[in-house]
Design a protein around this motif. Sequence first.
Motif, PDB file in Angstrom:
ATOM      1  N   TYR A 113      40.877  43.266  36.650  1.00  0.00           N
ATOM      2  CA  TYR A 113      40.138  42.408  35.733  1.00  0.00           C
ATOM      3  C   TYR A 113      38.934  41.738  36.399  1.00  0.00           C
ATOM      4  CZ  TYR A 113      44.062  43.349  32.745  1.00  0.00           C
ATOM      5  OH  TYR A 113      45.010  44.004  31.996  1.00  0.00           O
ATOM      6  N   TRP A 143      31.692  35.485  37.726  1.00  0.00           N
ATOM      7  CA  TRP A 143      32.725  35.824  36.754  1.00  0.00           C
ATOM      8  C   TRP A 143      32.823  34.692  35.748  1.00  0.00           C
ATOM      9  CZ3 TRP A 143      38.699  36.155  37.697  1.00  0.00           C
ATOM     10  CH2 TRP A 143      39.291  36.978  36.730  1.00  0.00           C
ATOM     11  N   LEU A 144      32.928  35.015  34.463  1.00  0.00           N
ATOM     12  CA  LEU A 144      32.927  34.013  33.400  1.00  0.00           C
ATOM     13  C   LEU A 144      34.329  33.581  32.948  1.00  0.00           C
ATOM     14  CD1 LEU A 144      29.922  35.346  31.290  1.00  0.00           C
ATOM     15  CD2 LEU A 144      29.967  33.481  32.972  1.00  0.00           C
ATOM     16  N   HIS A 145      35.338  33.962  33.678  1.00  0.00           N
ATOM     17  CA  HIS A 145      36.691  33.489  33.378  1.00  0.00           C
ATOM     18  C   HIS A 145      36.668  31.956  33.391  1.00  0.00           C
ATOM     19  CE1 HIS A 145      40.880  32.449  33.924  1.00  0.00           C
ATOM     20  NE2 HIS A 145      41.234  33.704  33.704  1.00  0.00           N
ATOM     21  N   PRO A 146      37.236  31.304  32.382  1.00  0.00           N
ATOM     22  CA  PRO A 146      37.157  29.839  32.320  1.00  0.00           C
ATOM     23  C   PRO A 146      37.874  29.125  33.468  1.00  0.00           C
ATOM     24  CG  PRO A 146      38.558  30.686  30.568  1.00  0.00           C
ATOM     25  CD  PRO A 146      37.906  31.869  31.212  1.00  0.00           C
ATOM     26  N   HIS A 155      30.535  38.764  33.198  1.00  0.00           N
ATOM     27  CA  HIS A 155      29.879  38.002  34.245  1.00  0.00           C
ATOM     28  C   HIS A 155      28.424  37.762  33.869  1.00  0.00           C
ATOM     29  CE1 HIS A 155      28.749  42.144  35.358  1.00  0.00           C
ATOM     30  NE2 HIS A 155      27.660  41.595  35.872  1.00  0.00           N
ATOM     31  N   GLY A 204      44.264  35.961  31.862  1.00  0.00           N
ATOM     32  CA  GLY A 204      43.002  36.545  32.301  1.00  0.00           C
ATOM     33  C   GLY A 204      43.043  36.994  33.753  1.00  0.00           C
ATOM     34  N   GLU A 260      37.716  30.146  36.575  1.00  0.00           N
ATOM     35  CA  GLU A 260      36.963  30.455  37.793  1.00  0.00           C
ATOM     36  C   GLU A 260      35.968  29.341  38.085  1.00  0.00           C
ATOM     37  OE1 GLU A 260      37.244  32.370  40.152  1.00  0.00           O
ATOM     38  OE2 GLU A 260      35.420  33.345  40.791  1.00  0.00           O
ATOM     39  N   CYS A 297      43.236  35.400  36.742  1.00  0.00           N
ATOM     40  CA  CYS A 297      42.287  34.766  37.656  1.00  0.00           C
ATOM     41  C   CYS A 297      42.952  34.324  38.956  1.00  0.00           C
ATOM     42  CB  CYS A 297      41.630  33.561  36.979  1.00  0.00           C
ATOM     43  SG  CYS A 297      40.381  32.750  37.979  1.00  0.00           S
ATOM     44  N   GLN A 334      43.378  38.729  28.300  1.00  0.00           N
ATOM     45  CA  GLN A 334      41.967  38.461  28.030  1.00  0.00           C
ATOM     46  C   GLN A 334      41.105  39.023  29.159  1.00  0.00           C
ATOM     47  OE1 GLN A 334      41.172  34.353  26.950  1.00  0.00           O
ATOM     48  NE2 GLN A 334      43.341  34.064  26.574  1.00  0.00           N
ATOM     49  N   THR A 335      39.936  39.491  28.800  1.00  0.00           N
ATOM     50  CA  THR A 335      38.992  39.949  29.820  1.00  0.00           C
ATOM     51  C   THR A 335      37.716  39.124  29.704  1.00  0.00           C
ATOM     52  OG1 THR A 335      38.120  41.670  28.352  1.00  0.00           O
ATOM     53  CG2 THR A 335      39.905  42.308  29.847  1.00  0.00           C
ATOM     54  N   TRP A 336      37.019  39.012  30.833  1.00  0.00           N
ATOM     55  CA  TRP A 336      35.822  38.181  30.904  1.00  0.00           C
ATOM     56  C   TRP A 336      34.720  38.946  31.618  1.00  0.00           C
ATOM     57  CZ3 TRP A 336      36.515  33.895  28.111  1.00  0.00           C
ATOM     58  CH2 TRP A 336      37.834  33.498  27.869  1.00  0.00           C
TER      59      TRP A 336
END
Length: 177
Positions: free
Chosen positions: A98, A38-41, A21, A138, A43, A140, A17-19
């Motif tokens: 990523y 960064w919008l990774h869940p 910002h 993702g 993070e 992270c 998965q990519t995220w």
Amino acid sequence: MRLKELIYLLGFQPRIQTWGHEVRRFELPDGAVDYAQWLHPGESRKEIRAADVESLREFLAPGDFCVDIGAHSGDTTVPMALAVGPQGTVLALEPNRYVFPVLEANARLNPERTHIVPLRLAAAENDGPLEFEYSDSGFCNGGRHQGISKWRHGHAFQLKVEGVNLAELLQREHAER
């Protein structure tokens, strides 16, 4: 190790998965600063605080050259860059492809107040490819776990990154600093 990590280590992994910002603004005593979150869940929400910049100014001065190894999205890089100002430089190393675009975004923000040079590299003993391991699809949370069994660290997602001997890089490309 959590159950889902065991399942991942056995080869049952979700797709990568990519995220993206989002840019957030922080009001500091000497003016506003933008930061790409960064919008990774996985993070955590980052804050740029005046107290952090002031703490860094205890050993960083305007015009200094400094290095952030494992810069991630730039949550330490940006305060360092504010401490050294636009006449200084922060060399920000982050090998994870990523999160690197978010670090690049942070390097472009606030050009009147910061000078950040992002490099998609890992500090290593020798130049060349390395393998990092991450705990999620993702990418992270992770890094290099050399000499530690995957069953112990539980990071099932592998990412090939490029390593560079930092001392040699600095001598070759930044000797004047």
